[in-house]
Design a protein around this motif. Structure first.
Motif, PDB file in Angstrom:
ATOM      1  N   SER A 291       0.827  -1.204   0.000  1.00  0.00           N
ATOM      2  CA  SER A 291       0.000   0.000   0.000  1.00  0.00           C
ATOM      3  C   SER A 291       0.863   1.257   0.000  1.00  0.00           C
ATOM      4  O   SER A 291       0.389   2.339  -0.352  1.00  0.00           O
ATOM      5  CB  SER A 291      -0.908   0.014   1.237  1.00  0.00           C
ATOM      6  N   LYS A 292       2.138   1.096   0.372  1.00  0.00           N
ATOM      7  CA  LYS A 292       2.988   2.274   0.494  1.00  0.00           C
ATOM      8  C   LYS A 292       4.453   1.843   0.450  1.00  0.00           C
ATOM      9  O   LYS A 292       4.808   0.760   0.929  1.00  0.00           O
ATOM     10  CB  LYS A 292       2.705   3.006   1.814  1.00  0.00           C
ATOM     11  N   LEU A 293       5.273   2.710  -0.136  1.00  0.00           N
ATOM     12  CA  LEU A 293       6.716   2.515  -0.160  1.00  0.00           C
ATOM     13  C   LEU A 293       7.361   3.676   0.579  1.00  0.00           C
ATOM     14  O   LEU A 293       7.025   4.839   0.342  1.00  0.00           O
ATOM     15  CB  LEU A 293       7.213   2.470  -1.607  1.00  0.00           C
ATOM     16  N   THR A 294       8.257   3.367   1.505  1.00  0.00           N
ATOM     17  CA  THR A 294       8.999   4.389   2.250  1.00  0.00           C
ATOM     18  C   THR A 294      10.469   4.270   1.873  1.00  0.00           C
ATOM     19  O   THR A 294      11.065   3.197   2.015  1.00  0.00           O
ATOM     20  CB  THR A 294       8.837   4.186   3.768  1.00  0.00           C
ATOM     21  N   ILE A 295      11.056   5.351   1.366  1.00  0.00           N
ATOM     22  CA  ILE A 295      12.473   5.346   0.981  1.00  0.00           C
ATOM     23  C   ILE A 295      13.208   6.356   1.843  1.00  0.00           C
ATOM     24  O   ILE A 295      12.773   7.505   1.981  1.00  0.00           O
ATOM     25  CB  ILE A 295      12.684   5.678  -0.508  1.00  0.00           C
ATOM     26  N   THR A 296      14.327   5.913   2.401  1.00  0.00           N
ATOM     27  CA  THR A 296      15.078   6.737   3.335  1.00  0.00           C
ATOM     28  C   THR A 296      16.558   6.709   2.973  1.00  0.00           C
ATOM     29  O   THR A 296      17.099   5.660   2.622  1.00  0.00           O
ATOM     30  CB  THR A 296      14.899   6.230   4.779  1.00  0.00           C
ATOM     31  N   ALA A 297      17.217   7.869   3.067  1.00  0.00           N
ATOM     32  CA  ALA A 297      18.634   7.965   2.709  1.00  0.00           C
ATOM     33  C   ALA A 297      19.183   9.290   3.221  1.00  0.00           C
ATOM     34  O   ALA A 297      18.447  10.110   3.785  1.00  0.00           O
ATOM     35  CB  ALA A 297      18.816   7.856   1.198  1.00  0.00           C
ATOM     36  N   CYS A 298      20.478   9.503   2.999  1.00  0.00           N
ATOM     37  CA  CYS A 298      21.155  10.745   3.390  1.00  0.00           C
ATOM     38  C   CYS A 298      21.951  11.296   2.212  1.00  0.00           C
ATOM     39  O   CYS A 298      22.413  10.542   1.357  1.00  0.00           O
ATOM     40  CB  CYS A 298      22.130  10.498   4.547  1.00  0.00           C
ATOM     41  N   GLY A 299      22.132  12.618   2.194  1.00  0.00           N
ATOM     42  CA  GLY A 299      23.017  13.238   1.228  1.00  0.00           C
ATOM     43  C   GLY A 299      22.609  12.952  -0.207  1.00  0.00           C
ATOM     44  O   GLY A 299      21.431  12.982  -0.571  1.00  0.00           O
ATOM     45  N   THR A 300      23.605  12.647  -1.044  1.00  0.00           N
ATOM     46  CA  THR A 300      23.342  12.368  -2.453  1.00  0.00           C
ATOM     47  C   THR A 300      22.394  11.194  -2.617  1.00  0.00           C
ATOM     48  O   THR A 300      21.541  11.192  -3.518  1.00  0.00           O
ATOM     49  CB  THR A 300      24.677  12.116  -3.181  1.00  0.00           C
ATOM     50  N   LYS A 317       2.318   3.473 -10.019  1.00  0.00           N
ATOM     51  CA  LYS A 317       1.167   3.995  -9.266  1.00  0.00           C
ATOM     52  C   LYS A 317       1.225   3.567  -7.805  1.00  0.00           C
ATOM     53  O   LYS A 317       0.217   3.212  -7.185  1.00  0.00           O
ATOM     54  CB  LYS A 317      -0.160   3.539  -9.895  1.00  0.00           C
ATOM     55  N   LEU A 318       2.422   3.603  -7.252  1.00  0.00           N
ATOM     56  CA  LEU A 318       2.651   3.194  -5.870  1.00  0.00           C
ATOM     57  C   LEU A 318       2.984   4.429  -5.037  1.00  0.00           C
ATOM     58  O   LEU A 318       3.955   5.137  -5.330  1.00  0.00           O
ATOM     59  CB  LEU A 318       3.814   2.198  -5.811  1.00  0.00           C
ATOM     60  N   PRO A 319       2.186   4.750  -4.012  1.00  0.00           N
ATOM     61  CA  PRO A 319       2.471   5.922  -3.177  1.00  0.00           C
ATOM     62  C   PRO A 319       3.831   5.775  -2.481  1.00  0.00           C
ATOM     63  O   PRO A 319       4.162   4.702  -1.956  1.00  0.00           O
ATOM     64  CB  PRO A 319       1.327   5.926  -2.162  1.00  0.00           C
ATOM     65  N   VAL A 320       4.583   6.869  -2.472  1.00  0.00           N
ATOM     66  CA  VAL A 320       5.941   6.833  -1.928  1.00  0.00           C
ATOM     67  C   VAL A 320       6.155   8.001  -0.971  1.00  0.00           C
ATOM     68  O   VAL A 320       5.824   9.150  -1.288  1.00  0.00           O
ATOM     69  CB  VAL A 320       7.000   6.907  -3.055  1.00  0.00           C
ATOM     70  N   ASP A 321       6.708   7.706   0.191  1.00  0.00           N
ATOM     71  CA  ASP A 321       7.231   8.728   1.097  1.00  0.00           C
ATOM     72  C   ASP A 321       8.746   8.655   1.048  1.00  0.00           C
ATOM     73  O   ASP A 321       9.328   7.567   1.133  1.00  0.00           O
ATOM     74  CB  ASP A 321       6.775   8.485   2.540  1.00  0.00           C
ATOM     75  N   VAL A 322       9.393   9.809   0.907  1.00  0.00           N
ATOM     76  CA  VAL A 322      10.850   9.873   0.914  1.00  0.00           C
ATOM     77  C   VAL A 322      11.273  10.783   2.043  1.00  0.00           C
ATOM     78  O   VAL A 322      10.718  11.865   2.223  1.00  0.00           O
ATOM     79  CB  VAL A 322      11.404  10.419  -0.425  1.00  0.00           C
ATOM     80  N   SER A 333       7.163   8.205  12.382  1.00  0.00           N
ATOM     81  CA  SER A 333       6.199   8.144  11.276  1.00  0.00           C
ATOM     82  C   SER A 333       5.340   6.891  11.394  1.00  0.00           C
ATOM     83  O   SER A 333       5.847   5.788  11.616  1.00  0.00           O
ATOM     84  CB  SER A 333       6.945   8.133   9.946  1.00  0.00           C
ATOM     85  N   PRO A 334       4.016   7.008  11.223  1.00  0.00           N
ATOM     86  CA  PRO A 334       3.164   5.812  11.187  1.00  0.00           C
ATOM     87  C   PRO A 334       3.407   5.043   9.900  1.00  0.00           C
ATOM     88  O   PRO A 334       3.529   5.631   8.820  1.00  0.00           O
ATOM     89  CB  PRO A 334       1.748   6.392  11.238  1.00  0.00           C
ATOM     90  N   LEU A 335       3.487   3.726  10.014  1.00  0.00           N
ATOM     91  CA  LEU A 335       3.799   2.886   8.855  1.00  0.00           C
ATOM     92  C   LEU A 335       2.737   1.801   8.704  1.00  0.00           C
ATOM     93  O   LEU A 335       2.316   1.201   9.693  1.00  0.00           O
ATOM     94  CB  LEU A 335       5.177   2.238   9.034  1.00  0.00           C
ATOM     95  N   PRO A 336       2.308   1.520   7.474  1.00  0.00           N
ATOM     96  CA  PRO A 336       1.268   0.503   7.277  1.00  0.00           C
ATOM     97  C   PRO A 336       1.833  -0.902   7.461  1.00  0.00           C
ATOM     98  O   PRO A 336       3.041  -1.139   7.311  1.00  0.00           O
ATOM     99  CB  PRO A 336       0.830   0.730   5.823  1.00  0.00           C
ATOM    100  N   LYS A 337       0.954  -1.851   7.743  1.00  0.00           N
ATOM    101  CA  LYS A 337       1.417  -3.225   7.937  1.00  0.00           C
ATOM    102  C   LYS A 337       1.935  -3.847   6.643  1.00  0.00           C
ATOM    103  O   LYS A 337       2.799  -4.716   6.667  1.00  0.00           O
ATOM    104  CB  LYS A 337       0.273  -4.083   8.493  1.00  0.00           C
ATOM    105  N   ASP A 338       1.388  -3.412   5.518  1.00  0.00           N
ATOM    106  CA  ASP A 338       1.784  -3.981   4.226  1.00  0.00           C
ATOM    107  C   ASP A 338       2.715  -3.019   3.482  1.00  0.00           C
ATOM    108  O   ASP A 338       2.567  -2.773   2.295  1.00  0.00           O
ATOM    109  CB  ASP A 338       0.562  -4.309   3.377  1.00  0.00           C
ATOM    110  N   GLY A 339       3.685  -2.479   4.203  1.00  0.00           N
ATOM    111  CA  GLY A 339       4.603  -1.510   3.606  1.00  0.00           C
ATOM    112  C   GLY A 339       5.990  -2.083   3.370  1.00  0.00           C
ATOM    113  O   GLY A 339       6.423  -3.032   4.030  1.00  0.00           O
TER     114      GLY A 339
END
Length: 606
Positions: A291-300, A317-322, A333-339
């Protein structure tokens, strides 16, 4: 990023070839092979897996020829089995090849219609058949190679050996590096100066498009047109690190120029070239159930993640939080079970990114990582690891690691789109075909480095530099500003071009260079409108675009026409000019390019 070695020697070549290939093991490989001339006859030994397998085969079936070529292969076209391993042979020709031949299907069909039979699934074998056909038509080996090179589209390095000619070897490069080594009555070819180190400290690095004709007595080098040219002989230092700089002044310059090669290698890990499709390791990820993709990183790496958001949302068509890892880890951050949570890091040891990973794991997320070091902490704590095959990156400012991250994330987005039913097989093939063209297009941009050097002299005198982009070019504007800041210490800012009127336009006057990334995409007309606003206020516009009409539409100090490409890959391709611009500006200002002040390659503390 396969390994190539060639020897015209005085003693049995096979043991020396294998020793040189061991020095290229860091590049990664799944099979290896050598070919030598035994009494004028081309004879080869190949094996799957590690060099130990090839060693055992040579122990049982030794080769004694003094002229030979060797190769470690990372599978691109065709599975990593012996019949697909190099060297490839056709008639009187044996070749080893590093890179991607984009038009191999068309060439193979042409040759098969003429009765040629292929034994492998590789793109590489077509080169041997092309050259052999020219020989059969009466050409000598030099003319046969020159004619065949003109038929090839792609990025490649080649070493070529001929039956009955133990005093002849030909090498060629376009997009992938190749060096010539000089011995006493011996000559060598290597894809990496590290491989040549046991044999010689005198090396010539071939320029883009060069091809070289070697004999025991020396080498004749030709440019792409066939004209004979002179290239300098460099005496390399004993230090492996100094050797590894090649003929570049800084590691950063070398790593910028390695990008066509390492992107070829990275794509080879994820692309099925026979079907123009993506195949992720381990059967892929459950994109259809997310249901959701969360992408996390630093700098470049964060800017690579931000670019990926555009790709995943458009093509899957996949919702993304970066999020920046140092912010995300404290945001609860709240995160979905199917993330799914994806973590992007060159080193795989970035402290904030690792802490964010552990937060996501504790909150029930499936964990995937995009890392350059598969043994790193982030990789070890991930459910799925998608490796970038950039090789060691010595310069602190990320270049090849960034574009390899983008390449992997683009592959992931295509795989997600296919899995979620957003992309058809034809859509996937179109996008994969666009990705495969990137190394060649990058090599074309790198040929124009002198133009960026000239512009950098102007930037070095500026009080402030602004970068503008829209859509997937916006994260690249942020990356361009970061790259300039971190190695030249010039203040720079990146903005979404549409945000100009909301404040940043106040910064613009006749002293401020504005670097605009304006590919011909769906937002091109809007970007041009924003650039006209800059020009109207006297800003010194520098425009990077693949649209010829950009020159007429905007009055700019400089216009750089870049190669036409699919909108998917523009962020990868446009990374090269912003890197070159930052590099040459820093050189002009006399800063420490490879080790800029206050910065570390891997940030392992908060």
């Amino acid at each position: 990023m396969c390994g190539i070695i060639g020897i015209l020697g005085k003693e049995p070549a096979a043991p020396r070839l294998v020793d040189a290939l061991r020095r290229l093991e860091y590049r990664g490989y799944d099979s290896a092979g050598v070919a030598t001339l035994e009494g004028g006859v081309l004879t080869r030994r190949r094996a799957e897996g590690k060099l130990a397998s090839l060693d055992r085969k040579l122990g049982a079936e030794p080769l004694y020829g003094t002229s030979g070529i060797g190769h470690t292969r990372w599978a691109t076209h065709g599975a990593p089995v012996e019949r697909n391993a190099h060297p490839h042979m056709a008639g009187a020709v044996a070749i080893v090849h590093n890179g991607i031949i984009e038009n191999f299907r068309e060439l193979r069909e042409e040759l098969e219609k003429e009765g040629e039979t292929f034994e492998s699934q590789t793109d590489s074998e077509v080169v041997a058949h092309l050259i052999n056909r020219e020989l059969q038509r009466g050409a000598d080996p030099v003319a046969a190679v020159h004619a065949s090179l003109a038929r090839l589209t792609g990025a490649f390095a080649l070493a070529i050996l001929f039956s009955g000619r133990d005093d002849l070897m030909i090498g060629a490069r376009r997009g992938s590096p190749l060096a010539v080594g000089y011995g006493k009555g011996e000559m060598f070819l290597g894809s990496d100066a590290m491989a040549l180190a046991p044999f010689t400290d005198r090396v010539t690095f071939l320029d883009e498009g060069d091809w070289a004709v070697l004999s025991h007595d020396g080498v004749t080098i030709h440019d792409e047109s066939g004209a004979e040219v002179k290239r300098p002989i460099v005496r390399t230092a004993v230090s492996a690190l100094l050797i590894d700089k090649g003929n570049h002044r800084h590691f950063m310059a070398k790593e910028i120029h390695e990008q066509p090669e390492v992107i070829s290698r990275t794509l080879a890990h994820y692309v099925r070239f026979d079907s123009n499709s993506i195949e992720l390791p381990g059967g892929g990820l459950p994109f259809d159930k997310l249901s959701k993709l969360t992408i996390t990183a630093c700098g470049t790496a964060f800017y690579a993640a931000l670019t990926a958001k555009y790709w995943f949302e458009r093509y899957a068509k996949l919702p993304v939080d970066v999020d920046i890892a140092s912010e995300f880890r404290y945001r609860e951050s709240p995160l979905p079970k199917d993330g799914l949570a994806v973590f992007v890091s060159q080193s795989g040891e970035t402290a904030d990114t690792l802490a964010s990973l552990r937060y996501c794991r504790d909150n029930g997320q499936l964990i995937a990582s995009v890392v350059n070091v598969p043994e790193s902490s982030i990789a070890r704590e991930s459910d799925a690891v998608l490796q970038t095959l950039a090789g060691p990156e010595i310069g602190v400012a990320s270049t090849k690691a960034f574009t390899c991250q983008l390449s992997v994330l683009a592959c992931m987005a295509i795989a997600a789109g296919r899995k979620r039913g957003v992309l058809s097989a034809a859509d996937e093939a179109e996008l994969v075909s666009a990705l495969v063209q990137v190394p060649r297009l990058m090599a074309d941009v790198l040929k124009r480095e002198d133009e960026f050097d000239a512009l950098a002299q102007t930037l070095a005198k500026a009080p402030l530099v602004l970068y503008l982009g829209r859509g997937s070019s916006y994260p690249l504007a942020l990356e361009g500003a970061l790259k300039l800041k971190e190695i030249s210490y010039l203040h720079a800012e990146g903005f979404a071009a549409g945000e100009l009127k909301h404040g940043p336009i106040a910064l613009i006057d006749e002293t401020v260079p504005v670097i605009a990334l304006a590919p011909k995409d769906a937002l091109f007309e809007k970007t041009v409108s924003n650039l006209q606003e800059v020009a109207a206020r006297g800003g010194k516009l520098v425009v990077f675009s693949d649209a010829p009409e950009a020159q007429a539409a905007v009055k700019a100090q400089a216009n750089f026409v870049l190669p036409m490409a699919h909108s998917l890959v523009n962020p990868i391709l446009y990374a090269v000019p912003i890197q070159l611009l930052a590099y040459h500006t820093a050189v002009a200002m006399g800063t420490d390019v490879d080790q800029p002040r206050n910065l570390a390659k891997s940030v392992t503390v908060e």
